[in-house]
Design a protein around this motif. Structure first.
Motif, short mmCIF file in Angstrom:
data_model
loop_
_atom_site.label_atom_id
_atom_site.label_comp_id
_atom_site.label_asym_id
_atom_site.label_seq_id
_atom_site.Cartn_x
_atom_site.Cartn_y
_atom_site.Cartn_z
N VAL A 197 0.88 -1.27 -0.07
CA VAL A 197 0.03 0.27 0.00
C VAL A 197 1.02 1.34 0.04
CG1 VAL A 197 -1.52 1.28 1.46
CG2 VAL A 197 -1.93 -1.16 1.16
N LYS A 198 0.59 2.30 -0.61
CA LYS A 198 1.27 3.65 -0.94
C LYS A 198 0.22 4.80 -0.27
CE LYS A 198 3.41 4.75 -4.45
NZ LYS A 198 3.68 5.27 -6.01
N VAL A 199 0.81 5.53 0.48
CA VAL A 199 0.36 6.69 1.35
C VAL A 199 1.12 7.76 0.59
CG1 VAL A 199 -0.54 7.94 3.42
CG2 VAL A 199 -0.26 5.20 3.22
N LEU A 200 0.21 8.75 -0.03
CA LEU A 200 0.82 10.06 -0.38
C LEU A 200 0.43 11.29 0.79
CD1 LEU A 200 0.21 10.19 -4.05
CD2 LEU A 200 1.99 9.40 -2.94
N LEU A 201 1.24 12.02 1.09
CA LEU A 201 0.90 13.06 2.09
C LEU A 201 0.93 14.39 0.95
CD1 LEU A 201 3.41 12.49 5.10
CD2 LEU A 201 1.15 11.59 4.67
N LEU A 202 -0.13 14.86 1.37
CA LEU A 202 -1.06 16.02 0.29
C LEU A 202 -1.14 17.40 0.83
CD1 LEU A 202 -3.44 13.63 -1.62
CD2 LEU A 202 -1.04 14.04 -2.27
N PRO A 203 -1.34 18.40 -0.27
CA PRO A 203 -1.56 19.66 0.10
C PRO A 203 -2.90 19.67 1.16
CG PRO A 203 -1.04 19.81 -1.90
CD PRO A 203 -1.23 18.24 -1.37
N GLY A 204 -2.88 20.65 1.94
CA GLY A 204 -4.40 20.97 2.74
C GLY A 204 -4.52 19.90 3.68
N GLY A 205 -3.45 19.23 4.11
CA GLY A 205 -3.61 18.26 5.45
C GLY A 205 -4.30 16.85 4.81
N ALA A 206 -4.29 16.71 3.52
CA ALA A 206 -4.86 15.55 3.15
C ALA A 206 -3.82 14.41 3.10
CB ALA A 206 -5.41 15.70 1.76
N SER A 207 -4.23 13.03 2.87
CA SER A 207 -3.46 11.94 2.74
C SER A 207 -4.44 10.98 1.76
CB SER A 207 -2.99 10.99 3.80
OG SER A 207 -4.13 10.75 4.65
N ALA A 208 -3.76 10.31 0.89
CA ALA A 208 -4.29 9.36 0.11
C ALA A 208 -3.79 7.97 0.17
CB ALA A 208 -4.10 9.95 -1.33
N THR A 209 -4.58 6.92 0.49
CA THR A 209 -3.93 5.64 0.66
C THR A 209 -4.60 4.79 -0.31
OG1 THR A 209 -3.76 6.04 2.91
CG2 THR A 209 -3.79 3.76 2.36
N PHE A 210 -3.79 3.87 -1.18
CA PHE A 210 -4.31 3.14 -2.06
C PHE A 210 -3.43 1.95 -2.41
CE2 PHE A 210 -2.32 7.04 -3.92
CZ PHE A 210 -1.21 6.53 -4.66
N PRO A 211 -3.80 0.77 -2.70
CA PRO A 211 -2.71 -0.48 -3.10
C PRO A 211 -1.86 -0.06 -4.41
CG PRO A 211 -5.22 -0.89 -4.19
CD PRO A 211 -5.12 0.44 -3.40
N VAL A 212 -0.66 -0.32 -4.23
CA VAL A 212 0.16 -0.35 -5.43
C VAL A 212 -0.24 -0.69 -6.76
CG1 VAL A 212 2.52 -0.76 -6.37
CG2 VAL A 212 1.97 -0.16 -3.88
N LYS A 213 -0.97 -2.03 -6.70
CA LYS A 213 -1.73 -2.39 -7.75
C LYS A 213 -3.03 -3.30 -7.58
CE LYS A 213 -0.69 -5.37 -11.69
NZ LYS A 213 -0.91 -4.33 -12.88
#
Length: 282
Positions: free
Chosen positions: A221-237
């Motif tokens: 799983v990958k987590v991206l730390l994003l603008p606005g205090g957001a995070s996105a989590t999703f499977p690599v594939k």
């Protein structure tokens, strides 16, 4: 318990923001200003009109408008669930091969909304990520800073509400999450949840700037730390016969975080949507 429609209309209003397209490595590719108006067309809120306008300039003049979408709603689709706050998860009902799969999320707090769209292509690989940050018209609340690992470290306690596509009674239970850096520099995450027979899950991630790689399970799983205090989590594939989940996180305040999770079983069936509200206790 409120109806799904009553939960949906918590989103009524005029929302000013932008659609930010983001790469798989967290790079901002494009930022498109937007105005979304969600309005009731009658006194009983039985018909709701959505008007989405996007612009090529943050001045948002009629001359800078590049497209407009108008849709009216009297019912809601089977592929989405709304929580009482207005938060929602929408997406694929059944993960299928050779199909575009993914999810859309929305979180609502006071006069702000945070939305996210995660899409995967027909080969099961990452396709696109769109972050949508919105405020009610006339509100000048400062933008939250980009999320960092340091902001997440510590112990968080909260409550989760799990809703199901068949609209059975939601499951409500306590949660606890602790995040620390170990002596190898990896992020260690321990999650506890449940009332009777609580469950504990421990995982760790390699930290690469604003990307967290949870790479030690059969479904990385990958987590991206994003603008606005957001995070996105999703499977690599996306792989068939493996359970998976998509998630949007939002650090609303330094000690308040919300997460919304859309879960699928190993048959690819959408099982549930969960809203977690947690507070940092240390």
């Amino acid at each position: 318990m409120k109806t799904q429609w009553e939960n949906f209309i918590q989103n009524l209003g005029e929302w000013h923001g932008s659609f930010t397209k983001i790469s798989a490595t967290g790079e901002i590719l494009k930022d498109t200003p937007s105005i979304l108006i969600l309005e009731s067309l009658d006194d009983q809120n039985k018909t709701v009109r959505l008007t989405l306008s996007r612009y090529n300039s943050f001045t948002k003049t009629p001359e800078s408008k590049v497209d407009e979408l108008v849709t009216e709603y009297q019912t809601l689709g089977r592929n989405l669930l709304f929580f009482e706050s207005g938060a929602f998860s929408k997406g694929t009902i059944q993960i299928a091969p050779f199909s575009i799969n993914g999810a859309e999320f929305g979180l609502v707090t006071k006069n702000r909304r945070l939305r996210l769209v995660e899409l995967f292509n027909k080969d099961g690989d990452f396709d696109s990520l769109t972050l949508i940050r919105e405020k009610q018209a006339g509100i000048d609340t400062p933008e939250n800073p980009p999320l960092t690992v340091d902001a997440l470290l510590g112990k968080w306690q909260g409550e989760a509400i799990t809703m199901y596509p068949d609209l059975r009674e939601p499951n409500i239970y306590p949660t606890q999450m602790e995040l620390n850096i170990d002596n190898t520099g990896r992020l260690v995450q321990e999650i506890n949840f449940g009332n009777t027979n609580p469950k504990t899950f421990t995982s760790s991630a390699k930290i690469e700037g604003s990307i967290l790689h949870f790479d030690q399970s059969s479904q990385p799983v990958k987590v991206l730390l994003l603008p606005g205090g957001a995070s996105a989590t999703f499977p690599v594939k996306i792989e068939l016969r493996k359970s998976l989940f998509f998630e949007l996180g939002w650090l609303v305040e330094p000690e308040l975080r919300q997460r919304i999770i859309r879960s699928y079983n190993d048959k690819g069936e959408w099982e549930s949507s969960t809203l977690v509200t947690e507070h940092k206790i240390r």
